[in-house]
Scaffold this active site. Structure first.
Site, short mmCIF file in Angstrom:
data_model
loop_
_atom_site.label_atom_id
_atom_site.label_comp_id
_atom_site.label_asym_id
_atom_site.label_seq_id
_atom_site.Cartn_x
_atom_site.Cartn_y
_atom_site.Cartn_z
N ASP A 142 0.85 -1.30 -0.02
CA ASP A 142 0.10 0.18 -0.04
C ASP A 142 0.80 1.32 -0.13
OD1 ASP A 142 -2.22 -1.49 0.07
OD2 ASP A 142 -3.07 -1.14 2.00
N GLU A 145 -3.11 -2.31 -9.05
CA GLU A 145 -1.82 -1.82 -9.11
C GLU A 145 -1.50 -0.97 -10.51
OE1 GLU A 145 -2.00 -4.86 -10.90
OE2 GLU A 145 0.30 -5.23 -10.80
N1 GTP Z 1 -0.93 -3.84 -1.23
C1 GTP Z 1 -1.79 -3.93 -2.08
N2 GTP Z 1 -1.82 -4.61 -3.00
C2 GTP Z 1 -2.68 -4.88 -4.23
C3 GTP Z 1 -3.65 -3.67 -4.15
N3 GTP Z 1 -4.36 -3.96 -5.33
C4 GTP Z 1 -4.01 -5.15 -5.83
N4 GTP Z 1 -2.80 -5.49 -5.15
C5 GTP Z 1 -1.90 -6.57 -5.62
O1 GTP Z 1 -1.52 -6.39 -6.81
C6 GTP Z 1 -0.89 -7.76 -7.44
C7 GTP Z 1 -1.06 -7.84 -8.77
O2 GTP Z 1 -0.26 -9.23 -9.02
P1 GTP Z 1 -0.30 -9.59 -10.55
O3 GTP Z 1 -1.53 -9.13 -11.07
O4 GTP Z 1 0.03 -11.01 -10.51
O5 GTP Z 1 0.75 -8.77 -11.14
P2 GTP Z 1 2.23 -8.58 -10.86
O6 GTP Z 1 2.73 -9.33 -9.80
O7 GTP Z 1 2.49 -7.11 -10.46
O8 GTP Z 1 3.10 -9.20 -12.02
P3 GTP Z 1 3.04 -8.52 -13.55
O9 GTP Z 1 2.17 -7.24 -13.58
O10 GTP Z 1 2.89 -9.28 -14.41
O11 GTP Z 1 4.26 -7.65 -13.77
C8 GTP Z 1 -1.42 -8.84 -6.18
O12 GTP Z 1 -0.50 -9.59 -5.42
C9 GTP Z 1 -2.81 -8.10 -5.75
O13 GTP Z 1 -3.00 -8.56 -4.49
C10 GTP Z 1 -3.78 -2.91 -3.14
O14 GTP Z 1 -4.87 -2.02 -2.90
N5 GTP Z 1 -2.90 -3.02 -2.09
#
Ligand code: GTP
Length: 241
Positions: free
Chosen positions: A140, A166
């Site tokens: 976060d 993200e």
């Molecule tokens: N801390 C936090 N994590 C988040 C939030 N929203 C999404 N995520 C995390 O973002 C991550 C996205 O993971 P993936 O879609 O696998 O993508 P990545 O690990 O960034 O890999 P690539 O996009 O392929 O480079 C997941 O672990 C979600 O839990 C948030 O508001 N806070």
């Protein structure tokens, strides 16, 4: 109830300045009015008033019954709700809903005036790892810091928002794809060289940049998304146009 526009000792009579302002708005010529107006209070601070004016005939003469109600508090709450409905709670950036509305409006303007409009859609690389190794709270914090860096890299007129977990979307009015690409690279490099408070941490992004070509809003976003996907496929830490 505050007597903001009347002297408290003058039995509710409008102070002349207030009356002149209402008169200048055409109140005396408009038979029946009900609208919200900004008026100064006795200390000169702007407040909101709900003004209603009704035509009256009284003892053979015509007149107007004018009532003013101070709705400043209500306005402030409305404003707070409006801001909350378009903001992402974590980062304070605009939220997805607002981004759609705003992009639709920008597209209308482009269709009318024909200037260039571009978007950047970017996504943090391997963000899951940050969550997995440092915890969700650290994740976060990274998202919050990304939003600060993002704003620092953009112009006042650019509209930055959190598109998904993200994933971030930037709307760049009056920008060609080349200019938007420069902005995207600025963001990518700034994030990469940011001094993160976690040992050895590096945050990179992959992004897609598209210029509006006359299609639908969804097609516009899809085209940036396709390029973002290609940036991921191509090894991440890059911007594709
Ligand atoms: N801390 C936090 N994590 C988040 C939030 N929203 C999404 N995520 C995390 O973002 C991550 C996205 O993971 P993936 O879609 O696998 O993508 P990545 O690990 O960034 O890999 P690539 O996009 O392929 O480079 C997941 O672990 C979600 O839990 C948030 O508001 N806070």
């Amino acid at each position: 109830m505050h007597h903001f526009w009347s002297h408290p000792d003058a039995s509710g009579r409008l102070i002349s300045d207030t009356w002149l302002r209402l008169y200048a708005r055409g109140l005396s010529r408009t038979p029946d009015v009900r609208e919200e107006v900004r008026l100064p209070d006795l200390d000169g601070r702007e407040r909101w008033a709900l003004i209603s004016a009704t035509s009256l005939r009284f003892s053979g003469t015509t007149g107007q019954l004018v009532t003013l109600v101070d709705v400043s508090e209500l306005k402030a709450i409305q404003e707070e709700l409006r801001a909350a409905s378009q903001t992402d709670a974590l980062t304070g950036l605009f939220n997805r809903r607002f981004l759609y509305q705003r992009l639709a409006r920008e597209i209308e303007l482009v269709q009318r005036y024909g200037y260039a409009l571009s978007i950047i859609l970017f996504d943090l690389d391997y963000f899951k790892r940050i969550n997995d190794t440092l915890g969700h709270r650290a994740g976060d914090e990274v998202l919050i810091r990304v939003s600060v860096v993002l704003k620092r890299c953009l112009r006042e007129v650019d509209i930055a928002g959190r598109y998904g977990g993200e994933e971030f979307l930037v709307i760049l009015p009056n920008s060609t794809v080349g200019q938007a690409r420069e902005a995207a690279d600025r963001i990518r490099i700034a994030l990469k060289h940011e001094d993160w408070p976690y040992q050895g941490m590096e945050v990179t992004i992959s992004g897609g940049v598209s210029e509006y070509d006359g299609g639908t809003l969804d097609a516009f976003i899809d085209s940036a998304d396709t390029k973002l996907y290609r940036a991921k496929e191509g090894g991440r830490d890059r911007i594709m146009i």
